[in-house]
Design an enzyme around this catalytic site. Sequence first.
Site, PDB file in Angstrom:
ATOM      1  N   LYS A  96       0.850  -1.205   0.000  1.00 55.65           N
ATOM      2  CA  LYS A  96       0.000   0.000   0.000  1.00 55.65           C
ATOM      3  C   LYS A  96       0.883   1.252   0.000  1.00 55.65           C
ATOM      4  O   LYS A  96       0.614   2.221  -0.706  1.00 55.65           O
ATOM      5  CB  LYS A  96      -0.910   0.018   1.228  1.00 55.65           C
ATOM      6  CG  LYS A  96      -1.965  -1.088   1.239  1.00 55.65           C
ATOM      7  CD  LYS A  96      -3.307  -0.622   0.722  1.00 55.65           C
ATOM      8  CE  LYS A  96      -4.294  -1.770   0.633  1.00 55.65           C
ATOM      9  NZ  LYS A  96      -5.548  -1.412  -0.011  1.00 55.65           N
ATOM     10  N   ASP A 136      -6.876  -3.971   6.694  1.00 56.94           N
ATOM     11  CA  ASP A 136      -7.047  -5.414   6.820  1.00 56.94           C
ATOM     12  C   ASP A 136      -7.071  -5.920   8.263  1.00 56.94           C
ATOM     13  O   ASP A 136      -6.487  -6.965   8.596  1.00 56.94           O
ATOM     14  CB  ASP A 136      -6.000  -6.154   5.969  1.00 56.94           C
ATOM     15  CG  ASP A 136      -6.296  -5.985   4.471  1.00 56.94           C
ATOM     16  OD1 ASP A 136      -7.133  -5.131   4.126  1.00 56.94           O
ATOM     17  OD2 ASP A 136      -5.687  -6.698   3.656  1.00 56.94           O
ATOM     18  N   ASN A 168     -11.054  -0.698  -6.832  1.00 57.66           N
ATOM     19  CA  ASN A 168     -10.152  -1.005  -5.726  1.00 57.66           C
ATOM     20  C   ASN A 168      -9.783   0.296  -5.028  1.00 57.66           C
ATOM     21  O   ASN A 168      -9.555   1.311  -5.695  1.00 57.66           O
ATOM     22  CB  ASN A 168      -8.891  -1.696  -6.261  1.00 57.66           C
ATOM     23  CG  ASN A 168      -8.075  -2.307  -5.144  1.00 57.66           C
ATOM     24  OD1 ASN A 168      -7.576  -1.606  -4.277  1.00 57.66           O
ATOM     25  ND2 ASN A 168      -7.965  -3.618  -5.155  1.00 57.66           N
TER      26      ASN A 168
HETATM   27  N1  LIG Z   1     -11.910  -3.962  -3.949  1.00 62.05           N
HETATM   28  C1  LIG Z   1     -11.533  -3.338  -2.849  1.00 62.05           C
HETATM   29  O1  LIG Z   1     -11.038  -2.211  -2.885  1.00 62.05           O
HETATM   30  C2  LIG Z   1     -11.720  -4.000  -1.536  1.00 62.05           C
HETATM   31  C3  LIG Z   1     -12.042  -5.315  -1.461  1.00 62.05           C
HETATM   32  N2  LIG Z   1     -12.216  -5.907  -0.239  1.00 62.05           N
HETATM   33  C4  LIG Z   1     -12.482  -7.328  -0.253  1.00 62.05           C
HETATM   34  O2  LIG Z   1     -13.759  -7.580   0.267  1.00 62.05           O
HETATM   35  C5  LIG Z   1     -13.767  -8.813   0.952  1.00 62.05           C
HETATM   36  C6  LIG Z   1     -14.407  -8.626   2.314  1.00 62.05           C
HETATM   37  O3  LIG Z   1     -13.700  -7.688   3.057  1.00 62.05           O
HETATM   38  P1  LIG Z   1     -14.345  -7.089   4.402  1.00 62.05           P
HETATM   39  O4  LIG Z   1     -15.644  -6.481   4.141  1.00 62.05           O
HETATM   40  O5  LIG Z   1     -13.319  -6.246   5.034  1.00 62.05           O
HETATM   41  O6  LIG Z   1     -14.509  -8.424   5.252  1.00 62.05           O
HETATM   42  P2  LIG Z   1     -15.435  -8.704   6.494  1.00 62.05           P
HETATM   43  O7  LIG Z   1     -14.909  -9.911   7.134  1.00 62.05           O
HETATM   44  O8  LIG Z   1     -15.597  -7.464   7.299  1.00 62.05           O
HETATM   45  O9  LIG Z   1     -16.867  -9.038   5.841  1.00 62.05           O
HETATM   46  C7  LIG Z   1     -17.146 -10.190   5.133  1.00 62.05           C
HETATM   47  C8  LIG Z   1     -18.627 -10.319   5.029  1.00 62.05           C
HETATM   48  O10 LIG Z   1     -18.905 -11.374   4.121  1.00 62.05           O
HETATM   49  C9  LIG Z   1     -19.826 -12.252   4.729  1.00 62.05           C
HETATM   50  N3  LIG Z   1     -19.663 -13.605   4.222  1.00 62.05           N
HETATM   51  C10 LIG Z   1     -18.649 -14.454   4.421  1.00 62.05           C
HETATM   52  N4  LIG Z   1     -18.868 -15.605   3.784  1.00 62.05           N
HETATM   53  C11 LIG Z   1     -20.050 -15.491   3.163  1.00 62.05           C
HETATM   54  C12 LIG Z   1     -20.827 -16.342   2.348  1.00 62.05           C
HETATM   55  N5  LIG Z   1     -20.416 -17.564   2.026  1.00 62.05           N
HETATM   56  N6  LIG Z   1     -22.011 -15.886   1.891  1.00 62.05           N
HETATM   57  C13 LIG Z   1     -22.428 -14.656   2.213  1.00 62.05           C
HETATM   58  N7  LIG Z   1     -21.726 -13.796   2.953  1.00 62.05           N
HETATM   59  C14 LIG Z   1     -20.560 -14.219   3.439  1.00 62.05           C
HETATM   60  C15 LIG Z   1     -19.573 -12.163   6.206  1.00 62.05           C
HETATM   61  O11 LIG Z   1     -20.718 -12.631   6.879  1.00 62.05           O
HETATM   62  P3  LIG Z   1     -20.804 -12.762   8.465  1.00 62.05           P
HETATM   63  O12 LIG Z   1     -20.828 -11.363   8.957  1.00 62.05           O
HETATM   64  O13 LIG Z   1     -22.089 -13.468   8.674  1.00 62.05           O
HETATM   65  O14 LIG Z   1     -19.606 -13.512   8.906  1.00 62.05           O
HETATM   66  C16 LIG Z   1     -19.318 -10.671   6.334  1.00 62.05           C
HETATM   67  O15 LIG Z   1     -20.522  -9.972   6.437  1.00 62.05           O
HETATM   68  C17 LIG Z   1     -12.316  -9.289   0.969  1.00 62.05           C
HETATM   69  O16 LIG Z   1     -12.128 -10.237  -0.029  1.00 62.05           O
HETATM   70  C18 LIG Z   1     -11.514  -8.069   0.628  1.00 62.05           C
HETATM   71  O17 LIG Z   1     -10.351  -8.376  -0.091  1.00 62.05           O
HETATM   72  C19 LIG Z   1     -12.125  -5.223   0.928  1.00 62.05           C
HETATM   73  C20 LIG Z   1     -11.805  -3.897   0.911  1.00 62.05           C
HETATM   74  C21 LIG Z   1     -11.519  -3.190  -0.327  1.00 62.05           C
HETATM   75  C1  LIG Z   2      -8.079  -3.780  -1.528  1.00 65.91           C
HETATM   76  C2  LIG Z   2      -8.134  -4.021  -0.110  1.00 65.91           C
HETATM   77  O1  LIG Z   2      -7.852  -3.146   0.678  1.00 65.91           O
HETATM   78  C3  LIG Z   2      -8.549  -5.316   0.355  1.00 65.91           C
HETATM   79  O2  LIG Z   2      -8.893  -6.179  -0.436  1.00 65.91           O
HETATM   80  O3  LIG Z   2      -8.524  -5.492   1.571  1.00 65.91           O
HETATM   81 MG   LIG Z   3      -7.556  -3.827   2.618  1.00 69.24          MG
END
Ligand SMILES: NC(=O)C1=CN([C@@H]2O[C@H](COP(=O)(O)OP(=O)(O)OC[C@H]3O[C@@H](n4cnc5c(N)ncnc54)[C@H](OP(=O)(O)O)[C@@H]3O)[C@@H](O)[C@H]2O)C=CC1
Ligand SMILES: CC(=O)C(=O)O
Ligand SMILES: [Mg+2]
Length: 521
Positions: free
Chosen positions: A204, A277, A485
């Site tokens: 980053k 993260d 992203n």
């Molecule tokens: N493109 C970008 O810029 C970014 C991408 N991301 C990506 O997003 C993803 C999630 O990150 P983040 O939000 O921080 O993670 P979190 O752990 O905060 O959230 C994940 C969510 O997904 C849910 N979940 C997990 N498994 C399933 C499933 N099988 N079906 C339905 N829902 C499910 C969880 O449910 P529950 O609450 O019930 O456990 C939770 O609500 C990662 O892969 C990350 O890399 C993140 C940030 C930026």
């Molecule tokens: C892009 C990013 O921050 C993530 O996937 O967590």
């Molecule tokens: Mg991240």
Amino acid sequence: MASNGVSGLDMEKKSGGGGGVEDIYGEDSATEDQLVTPRTVSVASGYTLLRDPHHNKGLAFTEKERDAHYLRGLLPPAVLNQDLQEKRLMHNLRQYKVPLQRYMAMMDLQERNERLFYKLLIDNVEELLPVVYTPTVGEACQKYGSIFRRPQGLYISLKEKGKILEVLKNWPERSIQVIVVTDGERILGLGDLGCQGMGIPVGKLSLYTALGGLRPSACLPVTIDVGTNNEQLLKDEFYIGLKQRRATGQEYAELLHEFMCAVKQNYGERVLVQFEDFANHNAFELLAKYSKTHLVFNDDIQGTASVVLAGLIASLKLVGGSLAEHTFLFLGAGEAGTGIAELIALEISKQTKAPLEETRKKIWLVDSKGLIVHSRMESLQHFKKPWAHEHESIRALLDAVKSIKPTVLIGSSGVGKTFTKEVVEAMTSFNEKPLILALSNPTSQSECTAEEAYTWSKGRAIFASGSPFDPVEYNGKLFVPGQANNAYIFPGFGLGLIMSGAIRVHEDMLLAACEYTNQHI
Ligand SMILES: NC(=O)C1=CN([C@@H]2O[C@H](COP(=O)(O)OP(=O)(O)OC[C@H]3O[C@@H](n4cnc5c(N)ncnc54)[C@H](OP(=O)(O)O)[C@@H]3O)[C@@H](O)[C@H]2O)C=CC1
Ligand SMILES: CC(=O)C(=O)O
Ligand SMILES: [Mg+2]
């Protein structure tokens, strides 16, 4: 200039305006029984200079520089300017077929010749972003222990409790402007990688320099090691982190608090701390707590929200309608999902003057237990509660899609292959141009591929993903997927915070960043 290979005090740097020597380390005032910190500002030359990544130029040292810096004989005779060095290195990098080899070659370059590393990254950003950033950085973190050569960044573990200020002082740079910190518990969609998450702050911050223009020396990558719950790592004899289960509760909070206080004490109020993260059970709390006292933002919650909202507004030109006329369904209700949802609701509220509670009603989220609905309210984590609307219980995404009929489908669950053919076909059955965002990283966790989105929607989907996909040819037409992203916003957002001298981050700043990004998409 000091003699060959010998470090000396740089009197020019230490001289104050009045000709005296400034006592920057308080040595003059130290008494006999006080410890004196034996720090000097050194000038590298000769052999030492070639091993100093901040100043090494390798074969680009000119004849004059070779004389001046005692480099004669230490380099082969040829002088290769930076452009030629870049050409050679890009050629070498392209020979590697395995992405991790490219990553390791880039990290080696960063440790050898920082200027050349950044020149390569800036001049070839599209090609090298997937190497130093997602998806390859994910694999690098998974294998960090075995590819580990030289430490990068600062490691602060439970062992350093009570001594974090001293640890910060061990870092060679003083004028830090931005810190990216992780505790390694939710590395991309790869889960708990403990101390091996260091690849993320390092990657980053390289973008802060390449895309935001910050000096590398002003950037500090930090990994807080409170243990790991990853059984594989705990059993791995080569694991580089603390071999214990994660500290939680008060022990965790105290370490984080000591870190945050030490950061402010050492670098002042204007140092930017980017949380990255962390698992959501800590991320929201840390953000709420420290956004009152520090210049902080959470990239996964706020950076992602800003960039996705910018992308959505830009895509309205293709799909039509205003933001308020769309219906949103998320798979994943964590940091990214609820962060984006809240910023969309806020933006609609600003545009339409409708109360936030109203604008939230067209935004639906599905978590691992199904659609978030009012009957689940009691058991929901606090950040999901605003999204618990009145609706019958639904377990499967496909059923939620068919019932809610969203115009926009956003994947933020970290689980790959969840936007199945049936899901994409359902989206296409009631949308002329379904907007599909597969945000989960790295590529292995993407909800669907670009090819799947275009093929299953018969070329009608507007698609973007968290990790990059190549253009797709479908029915003789070329489709170029977008990339959604937070890397497209945090370097500029952070630069803006630093340049403006801000001491707190406000939601309006995120909306402003989003507006600016949207104008430039
Ligand atoms: N493109 C970008 O810029 C970014 C991408 N991301 C990506 O997003 C993803 C999630 O990150 P983040 O939000 O921080 O993670 P979190 O752990 O905060 O959230 C994940 C969510 O997904 C849910 N979940 C997990 N498994 C399933 C499933 N099988 N079906 C339905 N829902 C499910 C969880 O449910 P529950 O609450 O019930 O456990 C939770 O609500 C990662 O892969 C990350 O890399 C993140 C940030 C930026
Ligand atoms: C892009 C990013 O921050 C993530 O996937 O967590
Ligand atoms: Mg991240």
